[in-house]
Design a protein around this motif. Structure first.
Motif, PDB file in Angstrom:
ATOM      1  N   PRO A 171      81.702   2.188 125.958  1.00  0.00           N
ATOM      2  CA  PRO A 171      82.627   3.226 126.189  1.00  0.00           C
ATOM      3  C   PRO A 171      82.236   4.614 125.688  1.00  0.00           C
ATOM      4  O   PRO A 171      82.558   4.825 124.506  1.00  0.00           O
ATOM      5  CB  PRO A 171      83.782   2.158 125.507  1.00  0.00           C
ATOM      6  N   GLY A 172      80.747   4.663 125.158  1.00  0.00           N
ATOM      7  CA  GLY A 172      79.797   5.701 125.005  1.00  0.00           C
ATOM      8  C   GLY A 172      79.729   5.352 123.119  1.00  0.00           C
ATOM      9  O   GLY A 172      80.114   5.374 123.015  1.00  0.00           O
ATOM     10  N   PRO A 173      78.214   6.326 123.115  1.00  0.00           N
ATOM     11  CA  PRO A 173      77.460   7.104 123.936  1.00  0.00           C
ATOM     12  C   PRO A 173      77.102   6.299 125.775  1.00  0.00           C
ATOM     13  O   PRO A 173      77.375   5.289 125.674  1.00  0.00           O
ATOM     14  CB  PRO A 173      76.229   6.832 123.861  1.00  0.00           C
ATOM     15  N   VAL A 183      76.837  -3.741 126.211  1.00  0.00           N
ATOM     16  CA  VAL A 183      78.660  -3.634 126.726  1.00  0.00           C
ATOM     17  C   VAL A 183      79.082  -4.262 125.312  1.00  0.00           C
ATOM     18  O   VAL A 183      78.299  -3.948 124.421  1.00  0.00           O
ATOM     19  CB  VAL A 183      79.315  -5.462 127.491  1.00  0.00           C
ATOM     20  N   ALA A 184      80.808  -3.927 124.783  1.00  0.00           N
ATOM     21  CA  ALA A 184      80.630  -3.753 123.650  1.00  0.00           C
ATOM     22  C   ALA A 184      82.306  -4.483 123.474  1.00  0.00           C
ATOM     23  O   ALA A 184      82.271  -5.197 124.150  1.00  0.00           O
ATOM     24  CB  ALA A 184      81.289  -2.462 123.603  1.00  0.00           C
ATOM     25  N   GLY A 185      81.779  -5.371 121.904  1.00  0.00           N
ATOM     26  CA  GLY A 185      82.770  -5.769 121.849  1.00  0.00           C
ATOM     27  C   GLY A 185      84.145  -5.280 121.626  1.00  0.00           C
ATOM     28  O   GLY A 185      84.163  -3.713 121.507  1.00  0.00           O
ATOM     29  N   PHE A 241      81.527   7.083 111.885  1.00  0.00           N
ATOM     30  CA  PHE A 241      81.308   8.134 113.611  1.00  0.00           C
ATOM     31  C   PHE A 241      80.291   7.602 114.040  1.00  0.00           C
ATOM     32  O   PHE A 241      79.194   7.972 114.036  1.00  0.00           O
ATOM     33  CB  PHE A 241      82.424   9.272 113.826  1.00  0.00           C
ATOM     34  N   THR A 242      80.662   8.002 115.773  1.00  0.00           N
ATOM     35  CA  THR A 242      79.451   8.210 116.858  1.00  0.00           C
ATOM     36  C   THR A 242      78.031   9.170 115.827  1.00  0.00           C
ATOM     37  O   THR A 242      78.560  10.261 116.086  1.00  0.00           O
ATOM     38  CB  THR A 242      80.089   8.366 118.216  1.00  0.00           C
ATOM     39  N   PRO A 243      76.848   8.123 115.669  1.00  0.00           N
ATOM     40  CA  PRO A 243      76.180   9.136 115.449  1.00  0.00           C
ATOM     41  C   PRO A 243      75.615  10.444 115.898  1.00  0.00           C
ATOM     42  O   PRO A 243      76.052   9.635 117.388  1.00  0.00           O
ATOM     43  CB  PRO A 243      75.061   8.571 114.889  1.00  0.00           C
ATOM     44  N   ASN A 263      73.249   1.507 121.685  1.00  0.00           N
ATOM     45  CA  ASN A 263      74.736   1.279 121.139  1.00  0.00           C
ATOM     46  C   ASN A 263      74.638   1.006 119.011  1.00  0.00           C
ATOM     47  O   ASN A 263      73.650   1.030 118.820  1.00  0.00           O
ATOM     48  CB  ASN A 263      75.797  -0.391 121.543  1.00  0.00           C
ATOM     49  N   HIS A 264      75.492   2.097 119.387  1.00  0.00           N
ATOM     50  CA  HIS A 264      75.215   2.518 117.309  1.00  0.00           C
ATOM     51  C   HIS A 264      76.056   1.366 116.885  1.00  0.00           C
ATOM     52  O   HIS A 264      76.638   1.920 115.036  1.00  0.00           O
ATOM     53  CB  HIS A 264      75.900   4.089 117.568  1.00  0.00           C
TER      54      HIS A 264
END
Lengths: 403, 403
Positions: A29-31, A343-345, B259-261, B48-49
């Motif tokens: 869900p972003g980036p 995908v994300a957790g 925070f998202t870099p 993914n960050h």
């Protein structure tokens, strides 16, 4: 000295860099996935951020943002993450003692409430169990009990749980009745679902670059109504610099930002907005809806349960509960290593219990089919028997609505 | 599905974009010219960050920064401009009532003093006329009169005037004697002049990406000593989020940012640091010194006067007074339009009276010669008679010291 030509050797080195990049399908869900046109815009030449060349770029971004936000209001672009935009909204509006009604139905609402308290305000929390959003009756009751509410802050889409607050119009009406500022955190959703800022009477709307706008992360876009501008003129915010809106308004008059902007990200945002307007905002929102519907139907066909209640399911962040016995880390590593799909957790108490799919930006038929295939196949490998064909069949039915 | 190959059509479109870019020689004091290797690093794939892939990138950046800052301290990378880094330093250290000794000899020192006051502190200002820096005797007298100073904040290089504070060692000793935190704003100079953070006892050092490190703008790097970390453990800063150092320390433990870099800028910074270490920090500093010396000698040869006093002249931002009759806007437009060279104007009371050259990052023999030629020729066109040959002759003499 005038035009720098790239020589053949340099071009070959560029080609080799691009050829050897192992690209993942970025369904977090972003980036999110960024179109090549947008990525390549970042390598445009460095220019002076105090020059007509920058002003032209800047004004183009503002005009395009106004078309995407559906607003005539001022737009501020901060070099920061989405959370920086929330901090800007809260610290410019909230003064010690101010009451702010905040929806809290996940991590990001929780953070907004913390920010209100950090600014010396009092957060009146309209909460809901994870997987749901607070309903209007609860919110109205809180408003009844607190007549002196200065602002209403709503998380439109709670990225941590895949829940969308579906009563923006009603809440805007309530904010208006209260004479309160209406702040919408639309970081993860703007461009992927309806949000006509002026029609809804939104005073501050916050959008991230790296979500449905399909630009890289690092800038956050904030629309600010005239009502807020006027308020700030007679009630200047604390004199901190970086998120100080009046400072941005002053520089915006000459088409600049007060602090050195992240130029490559401004180029990219400009290109991403151009692509959005070429597609058309309505078409983009429709595409997000169809793709998310395809995800929900296909993954439901293999008995995965969405985390969100049905009437508040998000079209842009989709959370699913893991079947018993599936380990989060193992599942996502398999998807990544073997299928090149990210995908994300889950967040907080959902950690290890859910996975989340970003259905954002470029999302299209191949993205959905690739992801569904990978999720289904990985689950099979980990012992959760399911029919990939059944899942794909459902996805294709829905996706046939796309042009 | 695994490795995305760029097809020929796409590669041709990329080549066309690059071929048609009109590139300027960016000799403003940041952003500066960015090497192509660094620019191209930005188009590396989105990841993914919250993943091992990002942690690897992040840890590499931190390790390289430690080598450039000459420190074993923690390093924080914020997605923000340099001013964001200053705000982070001040808001994490200063509590209401705290006294902070601040050097003010231009715009950026002034802003730091404002930030101290905004945080509820009291700025003890060691000022100097524009073009000079405060001397140690003045600073010592202020320290005598204010024994309870909590922090000493110095602008190492004042970008607005082209002045460098040359007594970092003595000031560090004073800060140590006072038991005060030592904060150095090195935004525009780190990598271009000496700054051994640990040796000088610097507690917080702030560097910009877009200056002597030659990366694009949008991230700011801040080193934080153990003394500060310990202080923050027992004295947490106000609970705002975006510049909250403890939040960054917590995430740094797992190699992430809270925070998202701005991922593309992190890729670019990593590449820029790699290039710096390939060259060697000492070599890079030497190159900056030689190039700035070439500028000072060559432009002095055509009777341009540096704005700064001789013993505080900067090696990275060079300000020169305009000869009588030369109009700032006209001169810089001519340089830009006809010579494709960008230089900057003056700040505040120097606006219209001086121009500034950024001697930063990639700066090398062709940059200096091109800029000197353009400045001299443009001045001739605007009626200030001077000998381009004489200027170039001086520049070449100095530049012969470069390998």
């Amino acid at each position: 000295m005038t035009i720098v030509k790239y020589n053949t050797l340099k071009l070959i080195s560029i080609i080799n860099i691009l050829r050897n990049m192992r690209k993942k399908l970025v369904m977090i869900p972003g980036p999110t996935n960024v179109p090549e046109r947008v990525m390549l815009a970042m390598v445009k030449p460095i220019i002076n951020h105090r020059s007509p060349a920058f002003t032209q770029l800047y004004k183009g971004i503002i005009e395009k943002c106004q078309k995407v936000f559906l607003t005539k209001s001022d737009i501020i672009v901060f070099t920061a993450s989405g959370s920086g935009g929330v901090e800007a909204a809260v610290t410019n509006i909230v003064r010690p003692g101010d009451k702010v009604l905040v929806t809290v139905f996940g991590e990001f609402g929780q953070r907004a409430a913390e920010q209100v308290e950090a600014a010396g305000g009092k957060a009146i929390v309209a909460d809901a169990p994870l997987g749901d959003a607070p309903r209007m009756d609860k919110i109205r009751a809180l408003a009844e009990a607190n007549k002196d509410i200065k602002a209403v802050f709503v998380v439109y889409n709670e990225t941590s749980t895949g829940v969308t607050f579906r009563w923006l119009k009603e809440l805007g009406k309530l904010a208006s009745d209260l004479g309160a500022f209406y702040i919408v955190d639309a970081i993860s959703i703007l461009g992927g679902d309806e949000l006509p800022v002026d029609e809804l009477g939104v005073d501050i709307c916050i959008a991230g670059s790296q979500k449905c706008l399909a630009a890289p992360p690092g800038v956050v876009i904030v629309s600010v109504s005239n009502k807020v501008k006027k308020y700030l003129e007679s009630n200047p915010p604390p004199p901190r610099h970086y998120f100080n809106m009046p400072r941005y308004f002053k520089f915006a008059e000459r088409g600049e930002t007060p602090f050195t902007p992240a130029l490559p990200l401004f180029y990219a945002l400009d290109e991403a907005l151009t692509m959005l307007l070429e597609e058309g905002l309505d078409n983009r929102i429709r595409r997000h809806k169809i793709c998310s519907e395809a995800f929900y139907r296909s993954l439901s066909a293999i008995n995965l349960k969405p985390t969100a209640k049905e009437d508040v399911r998000s079209n842009v962040v989709l959370a699913f509960n893991y079947p018993t016995g599936i380990e989060d880390a193992k599942f996502r590593k398999l998807l990544d290593d073997k299928f090149d799909v990210l995908v994300a957790g889950g967040f907080g108490e959902f950690r290890g219990k859910v996975f989340r799919i970003g259905c954002m930006g470029e999302v299209n038929t191949p993205h959905v089919l690739t992801t569904v295939t990978a999720v289904s196949a990985a689950l099979n490998q980990l012992g959760y028997q399911n029919s990939t064909a059944a899942a794909l069949d459902e996805a294709l039915k829905v996706l046939s609505q796309l042009n």
